[in-house]
Design a protein around this motif. Structure first.
Motif, PDB file in Angstrom:
ATOM      1  N   THR A 121      37.970  25.421  31.701  1.00 49.40           N
ATOM      2  CA  THR A 121      39.511  25.909  31.663  1.00 49.40           C
ATOM      3  C   THR A 121      39.522  27.031  30.750  1.00 49.40           C
ATOM      4  N   ALA A 122      38.256  27.229  29.996  1.00 47.40           N
ATOM      5  CA  ALA A 122      38.401  28.526  29.239  1.00 47.40           C
ATOM      6  C   ALA A 122      37.375  29.460  29.657  1.00 47.40           C
ATOM      7  N   LEU A 123      36.395  28.997  30.987  1.00 45.43           N
ATOM      8  CA  LEU A 123      35.895  30.163  31.402  1.00 45.43           C
ATOM      9  C   LEU A 123      36.700  30.927  32.702  1.00 45.43           C
ATOM     10  N   LEU A 124      37.666  30.223  33.112  1.00 43.96           N
ATOM     11  CA  LEU A 124      38.386  30.673  34.332  1.00 43.96           C
ATOM     12  C   LEU A 124      39.264  31.901  33.763  1.00 43.96           C
ATOM     13  N   PRO A 125      40.083  31.804  32.751  1.00 38.75           N
ATOM     14  CA  PRO A 125      40.562  33.083  32.396  1.00 38.75           C
ATOM     15  C   PRO A 125      39.645  34.166  32.165  1.00 38.75           C
ATOM     16  N   ALA A 126      38.271  34.021  31.604  1.00 36.04           N
ATOM     17  CA  ALA A 126      37.424  34.708  31.143  1.00 36.04           C
ATOM     18  C   ALA A 126      37.196  35.682  32.666  1.00 36.04           C
ATOM     19  N   ALA A 127      36.759  34.807  33.694  1.00 41.64           N
ATOM     20  CA  ALA A 127      36.200  35.062  34.796  1.00 41.64           C
ATOM     21  C   ALA A 127      37.208  36.040  35.806  1.00 41.64           C
ATOM     22  N   LEU A 128      38.568  35.725  35.614  1.00 49.19           N
ATOM     23  CA  LEU A 128      39.661  36.443  36.266  1.00 49.19           C
ATOM     24  C   LEU A 128      39.575  37.931  35.969  1.00 49.19           C
ATOM     25  N   VAL A 129      39.213  37.792  34.643  1.00 45.81           N
ATOM     26  CA  VAL A 129      39.406  39.542  34.047  1.00 45.81           C
ATOM     27  C   VAL A 129      38.114  40.210  34.137  1.00 45.81           C
ATOM     28  N   PHE A 130      36.812  39.739  34.014  1.00 41.69           N
ATOM     29  CA  PHE A 130      35.677  40.197  33.952  1.00 41.69           C
ATOM     30  C   PHE A 130      34.938  40.120  35.412  1.00 41.69           C
ATOM     31  N   TYR A 131      35.316  39.240  36.285  1.00 40.60           N
ATOM     32  CA  TYR A 131      34.699  38.796  37.434  1.00 40.60           C
ATOM     33  C   TYR A 131      34.886  40.125  38.333  1.00 40.60           C
ATOM     34  N   PRO A 132      35.951  40.797  38.536  1.00 42.92           N
ATOM     35  CA  PRO A 132      36.159  41.993  39.294  1.00 42.92           C
ATOM     36  C   PRO A 132      35.369  43.161  39.121  1.00 42.92           C
ATOM     37  N   LEU A 133      34.817  43.295  37.812  1.00 45.51           N
ATOM     38  CA  LEU A 133      33.906  44.467  37.423  1.00 45.51           C
ATOM     39  C   LEU A 133      32.563  44.319  38.524  1.00 45.51           C
ATOM     40  N   GLY A 163      25.976  45.778  53.112  1.00 44.46           N
ATOM     41  CA  GLY A 163      26.185  47.227  53.295  1.00 44.46           C
ATOM     42  C   GLY A 163      27.440  47.887  52.658  1.00 44.46           C
ATOM     43  N   GLN A 164      27.714  49.081  52.879  1.00 47.31           N
ATOM     44  CA  GLN A 164      28.605  49.694  52.211  1.00 47.31           C
ATOM     45  C   GLN A 164      30.098  49.199  52.491  1.00 47.31           C
ATOM     46  N   GLY A 165      30.035  48.887  53.903  1.00 43.04           N
ATOM     47  CA  GLY A 165      31.301  48.238  54.366  1.00 43.04           C
ATOM     48  C   GLY A 165      31.788  46.851  53.776  1.00 43.04           C
ATOM     49  N   SER A 166      30.486  45.986  53.799  1.00 40.77           N
ATOM     50  CA  SER A 166      31.026  44.709  53.245  1.00 40.77           C
ATOM     51  C   SER A 166      31.265  44.961  51.539  1.00 40.77           C
ATOM     52  N   ALA A 167      30.386  45.850  51.089  1.00 33.31           N
ATOM     53  CA  ALA A 167      30.703  46.311  49.689  1.00 33.31           C
ATOM     54  C   ALA A 167      31.931  46.438  49.316  1.00 33.31           C
ATOM     55  N   LEU A 168      32.633  47.384  50.265  1.00 27.41           N
ATOM     56  CA  LEU A 168      33.946  47.830  49.848  1.00 27.41           C
ATOM     57  C   LEU A 168      35.044  46.539  50.052  1.00 27.41           C
ATOM     58  N   LEU A 169      34.768  45.560  50.721  1.00 28.95           N
ATOM     59  CA  LEU A 169      35.578  44.257  50.892  1.00 28.95           C
ATOM     60  C   LEU A 169      35.447  43.689  49.611  1.00 28.95           C
ATOM     61  N   ALA A 170      34.154  43.601  49.148  1.00 29.30           N
ATOM     62  CA  ALA A 170      33.979  42.922  47.887  1.00 29.30           C
ATOM     63  C   ALA A 170      34.811  43.598  46.446  1.00 29.30           C
ATOM     64  N   GLY A 171      34.773  45.009  46.632  1.00 26.90           N
ATOM     65  CA  GLY A 171      35.729  45.531  45.701  1.00 26.90           C
ATOM     66  C   GLY A 171      37.104  45.442  45.885  1.00 26.90           C
ATOM     67  N   LEU A 172      37.533  45.281  47.196  1.00 24.55           N
ATOM     68  CA  LEU A 172      38.910  44.797  47.714  1.00 24.55           C
ATOM     69  C   LEU A 172      39.160  43.527  47.081  1.00 24.55           C
ATOM     70  N   LEU A 173      38.429  42.514  47.135  1.00 26.89           N
ATOM     71  CA  LEU A 173      38.471  41.242  46.654  1.00 26.89           C
ATOM     72  C   LEU A 173      38.593  41.243  45.090  1.00 26.89           C
ATOM     73  N   GLY A 174      37.821  42.059  44.460  1.00 22.48           N
ATOM     74  CA  GLY A 174      37.970  42.325  42.936  1.00 22.48           C
ATOM     75  C   GLY A 174      39.154  42.738  42.595  1.00 22.48           C
ATOM     76  N   VAL A 175      39.924  43.591  43.502  1.00 19.28           N
ATOM     77  CA  VAL A 175      41.162  44.138  43.219  1.00 19.28           C
ATOM     78  C   VAL A 175      42.329  42.911  43.068  1.00 19.28           C
ATOM     79  N   GLY A 176      41.949  42.162  44.139  1.00 18.29           N
ATOM     80  CA  GLY A 176      43.062  41.018  44.321  1.00 18.29           C
ATOM     81  C   GLY A 176      42.671  39.987  43.108  1.00 18.29           C
ATOM     82  N   ILE A 177      41.607  39.786  42.780  1.00 18.83           N
ATOM     83  CA  ILE A 177      41.249  38.818  41.642  1.00 18.83           C
ATOM     84  C   ILE A 177      41.777  39.477  40.201  1.00 18.83           C
ATOM     85  N   LEU A 178      41.686  40.888  39.891  1.00 11.73           N
ATOM     86  CA  LEU A 178      42.199  41.403  38.869  1.00 11.73           C
ATOM     87  C   LEU A 178      43.836  41.446  38.778  1.00 11.73           C
ATOM     88  N   VAL A 179      44.513  41.540  40.042  1.00 12.57           N
ATOM     89  CA  VAL A 179      45.773  41.306  39.981  1.00 12.57           C
ATOM     90  C   VAL A 179      46.367  39.962  39.653  1.00 12.57           C
TER      91      VAL A 179
END
Length: 420
Positions: A121-133, A163-179
């Motif tokens: 329960t302590a790691l989850l808030p940290a993951a939500l903030v830093f995993y998008p990086l 590849g770059q396409g799937s990497a962009l999807l990873a970045g998009l997922l990071g945006v979702g996690i950050l939100v």
């Protein structure tokens, strides 16, 4: 705009706090749990009788530190209801007194919960903030470190990066996690402390425990009052009274010498004037020790500020009491508790700066005293903090200490009360 910026900063701070708590929950609670098991196993051999009080004291420090963080960071109050262990008690007495305390067993049940559920329960808030990086780094080219584009070399969440396409999807997922972190991080951090409270807080026996604690603190208060009356009587007898008696004798001698030896009479008159000034000063000091005039006239915040000005260490005072005042006995207890804590900090901590914060929130007067000294402060073992704890206990107040080796030390005091 300013509010959004403050909110983002708060989310990042909560994520960092969650990461620190996760490390402490996994490492600190695991180490303490192992030490407790080993120490209890060694009790039949006699070694555990010596080590167990120290290990259990370490567990209490860990639990008290979590109580402080819960109150300071998320406003979650976790009462501490430890039974008092007599100062100077023999190790085996301390061992069995502590093992007979229900609060000790709540602490021991909390350790495995903290190192498993508390860690998650302590790691989850940290993951939500830093995993998008990591997702952003993959989108900006880090994927090339893990794959040449011909095979899946890395997974980001549920996204296979090849590849770059799937990497962009990873970045998009990071945006979702950050939100999501913007909304969920404070909630998850609070949930961690609510879980802690569910295990550490007294259960159905809380009322009986509070009655027992209040009975003990009332007895301590009566004893302290009697000792204080004896001190006042002794100070009056040995100080101001003795000076007034001497002054009366001098005045009698002056009366006899007025005509025969005026020079000697003037000398004795000057001495009598000096004695009266000293007696008046001693009476003022005695009254100030009973109830400082500034406390009665201007309230707790100004009284603590005046106290801070007399400290040999630079002391900053912040107060948010909403313009109200607590009852006089509560203010007096809080003032002398702060005075004792500041005195301990000056004498023992080696600090070169002290901060005092007074707030009224959720029906309680909350005071924290923080210093940048060497740490290592504990309640008990003859420390002045034991007296502070007893003083606060008279008003159903609590004291928590966070003082890791190397500092800083934070002493938090809380007294339920109503401001007028």
């Amino acid at each position: 705009m300013e509010m959004n910026r403050e909110r983002v900063r708060s989310v990042v701070v909560d994520g960092a706090r969650g990461l620190g708590l996760a490390v402490v929950s996994l490492g600190g609670s695991l180490a303490l749990f192992v030490l407790v098991v080993v120490s209890l196993a060694l009790i039949p051999a006699g070694v555990g009788l010596i080590t167990t009080p120290w290990v259990l004291a370490g567990v209490r420090v860990q639990a008290d530190r979590r109580r402080v963080f819960a109150a300071e960071w998320c406003g979650v109050r976790i009462p501490a209801a430890y039974r008092v262990v007599p100062d100077g008690a023999m190790p085996w007495t301390r061992t069995f007194r502590m093992l007979g305390d229900p609060a000790t067993w709540r602490d021991l049940r909390w350790l495995p919960v903290d190192m498993i559920a508390g860690f998650v329960t302590a790691l989850l808030p940290a993951a939500l903030v830093f995993y998008p990086l990591e997702g952003f780094a993959l989108a900006f080219g880090l994927w090339r470190v893990f794959t040449d584009g011909t095979y899946v070399g890395w997974w980001y969440g549920f996204v296979p990066v090849s590849g770059q396409g799937s990497a962009l999807l990873a970045g998009l997922l990071g945006v979702g996690i950050l939100v999501a972190s913007y909304f969920l991080t404070p909630v998850l951090l609070r949930f961690h402390f609510l879980l802690t409270r569910a295990v550490l807080a007294p259960g159905s026996g809380e009322l009986a425990e509070r009655v027992r604690v209040l009975t003990e603190t009332r007895r301590d208060a009566v004893d302290s009052s009697a000792a204080e009356l004896r001190r006042i009587e002794r100070d009056l007898h040995d100080g101001a009274q003795a000076r007034l008696v001497a002054m009366g004798m001098d005045l009698g001698t002056i009366e006899a010498l007025m005509e025969k030896n005026p020079a000697k009479a003037r000398e004795l008159l000057a001495r009598a004037r000096q004695s009266s000034a000293e007696a008046l000063g001693e009476l003022r000091d005695l009254v100030r020790g009973i109830h400082p005039p500034v406390l009665a006239e201007r309230g707790l915040a100004d009284a603590v500020r005046a106290l801070a000005l007399r400290m040999p260490v630079p002391t900053e005072v912040g107060a948010e009491l909403g313009g109200g005042r607590a009852e006089a006995p509560v203010e007096s207890a809080a003032y002398f508790a702060v005075s004792e804590v500041l005195t301990n900090a000056v004498k023992h901590s080696g600090a070169d700066r002290i901060w005092v914060d007074l707030r009224y929130m959720e029906g309680a007067l909350r005071i924290s005293v923080t210093d940048n000294g060497t740490g290592g402060a504990v309640v008990g073992a003859g420390s002045g903090l034991s007296g502070v704890e007893r003083r606060l206990g008279t008003f159903d107040g609590v004291l928590a200490v966070s003082s890791p080796a190397g500092g800083p030390t934070m002493v938090t005091m809380e007294i339920p009360c109503v401001l007028s």
